[in-house]
Design an enzyme around this catalytic site. Structure first.
Site, PDB file in Angstrom:
ATOM      1  N   GLU A  16       0.837  -1.206   0.000  1.00 22.28           N
ATOM      2  CA  GLU A  16       0.000   0.000   0.000  1.00 22.28           C
ATOM      3  C   GLU A  16       0.870   1.254   0.000  1.00 22.28           C
ATOM      4  O   GLU A  16       2.070   1.213   0.224  1.00 22.28           O
ATOM      5  CB  GLU A  16      -0.901   0.038   1.246  1.00 22.28           C
ATOM      6  CG  GLU A  16      -2.361  -0.324   1.011  1.00 22.28           C
ATOM      7  CD  GLU A  16      -3.143   0.778   0.301  1.00 22.28           C
ATOM      8  OE1 GLU A  16      -2.533   1.781  -0.143  1.00 22.28           O
ATOM      9  OE2 GLU A  16      -4.363   0.622   0.166  1.00 22.28           O
ATOM     10  N   ASN A 144      -9.578   5.150   2.520  1.00 23.63           N
ATOM     11  CA  ASN A 144      -8.501   4.930   1.555  1.00 23.63           C
ATOM     12  C   ASN A 144      -8.009   6.242   0.958  1.00 23.63           C
ATOM     13  O   ASN A 144      -7.686   7.155   1.677  1.00 23.63           O
ATOM     14  CB  ASN A 144      -8.952   3.917   0.500  1.00 23.63           C
ATOM     15  CG  ASN A 144      -8.487   2.507   0.841  1.00 23.63           C
ATOM     16  OD1 ASN A 144      -7.326   2.288   1.151  1.00 23.63           O
ATOM     17  ND2 ASN A 144      -9.403   1.542   0.813  1.00 23.63           N
ATOM     18  N   ASP A 194      -9.599   2.286  -4.470  1.00 25.81           N
ATOM     19  CA  ASP A 194      -8.703   2.139  -3.313  1.00 25.81           C
ATOM     20  C   ASP A 194      -7.876   3.414  -3.186  1.00 25.81           C
ATOM     21  O   ASP A 194      -8.421   4.479  -2.944  1.00 25.81           O
ATOM     22  CB  ASP A 194      -7.853   0.879  -3.499  1.00 25.81           C
ATOM     23  CG  ASP A 194      -7.240   0.364  -2.212  1.00 25.81           C
ATOM     24  OD1 ASP A 194      -6.893   1.180  -1.349  1.00 25.81           O
ATOM     25  OD2 ASP A 194      -7.092  -0.859  -2.066  1.00 25.81           O
TER      26      ASP A 194
END
Length: 283
Positions: A16, A144, A194
């Site tokens: 991420e 997100n 996302d």
């Protein structure tokens, strides 16, 4: 524009938060569930990996060196020599850190979510360099992507289960956004929005979890580019490299019985567009 390449072949469980650090000429990214902060310098190929004591949702550069990290129990600071201290502790049972972003004023905007992804279990919070926290959104499911337009007049935000990329207005001399509304909605079957980044033209690039793609939306919310990926679960994207023209994409292996061999790797799309230098955390 070239095709997708592999910047770092890896098996991240939940990669991420790619973030370009211009001072160090390297990319920061995390593996949330393995509690790792990674760096990658494309000019030299040098990589580092640092373990954190807790699940780490994001890592961002600081103005005076070191990094700020969004951890399960709050926000912490690592100095350049590796020394750690808490900036703000806020432990909540069953909740962890997720994505984060640094605003133009140098504040850190941290997202949280419950491990079970229960609606309303997460937050979006603004953290100033002295540790003062202001709750911006208190009823989030999976916090997100967060980003700001180059002209400073808009903020973009994603709560993934809504399937929306939302846009807010920003007023002069007020860091808190107003007038939340959808910029675009990701249709059923195309995955979930996302992480995001905003380019120099003000367009919003969004990674689609379970969608095997990154999309670009214009400031009017029009879908104008789709980059198909070999991995099913891209998680976030950011411009980096010399000139900020290469788009880096993190990915995840989590929750897949037979993930693609590149799932969990850091991918790159050279010459994708023109990024904007992201501010460092002012603390």
């Amino acid at each position: 524009m070239k095709g997708i390449e592999v910047a770092v072949r890896h098996d991240a469980l939940l990669g991420e938060g790619p973030t370009w650090d211009p001072a160090a000429e390297r990319l920061l990214w995390v593996d949330i569930l393995r509690s790792r902060v990674h760096t990658y310098a494309p000019a030299t190929g040098r990589r580092t990996v640092m373990a954190t004591d807790q699940h780490v949702g994001a890592a961002k550069p600081r103005v005076d060196g070191g990094i700020v990290v969004n951890l399960r129990n709050g926000v912490g600071l690592y100095d350049s020599d590796g020394a750690f201290r808490w900036l703000r502790r806020d432990p909540v049972p069953g909740r962890r850190a997720n994505d984060a972003a640094v605003a133009p004023d140098g504040s850190l905007w941290t997202g949280t979510m419950r491990y079970d992804e229960a609606p309303g279990g997460g937050t979006l919070t603004r953290i100033t360099p002295d540790g003062t926290a202001t709750t911006v959104l208190a009823d989030v499911a999976v916090s997100n992507g967060t980003g700001w337009s180059p002209d400073g007049r808009r903020m973009y935000y994603i709560d993934s289960p809504t399937r929306r990329i939302d846009v807010f207005d920003l007023r002069p001399d007020d860091p808190l956004p107003v007038n939340r509304r959808p910029l675009a909605v990701v249709e059923d079957g195309a995955g979930y929005p996302d992480g995001l980044t905003v380019d120099a033209a003000g367009c919003v690039w969004v990674a689609l979890w379970d969608g095997a793609a990154v999309r670009r939306y214009t400031p009017e919310g029009v879908l104008d580019r789709v980059v198909e990926l070999p991995v099913r679960r891209p998680t976030a994207c950011a411009f980096g490299g010399s000139g900020l023209t290469d788009l880096y994409v993190t990915s995840a292996r989590k929750g897949q019985a037979a993930p693609h061999p590149l799932s969990g790797s850091l991918l790159v799309l050279p010459g994708a567009g023109q990024g904007v230098t992201q501010p460092a955390f002012a603390g």
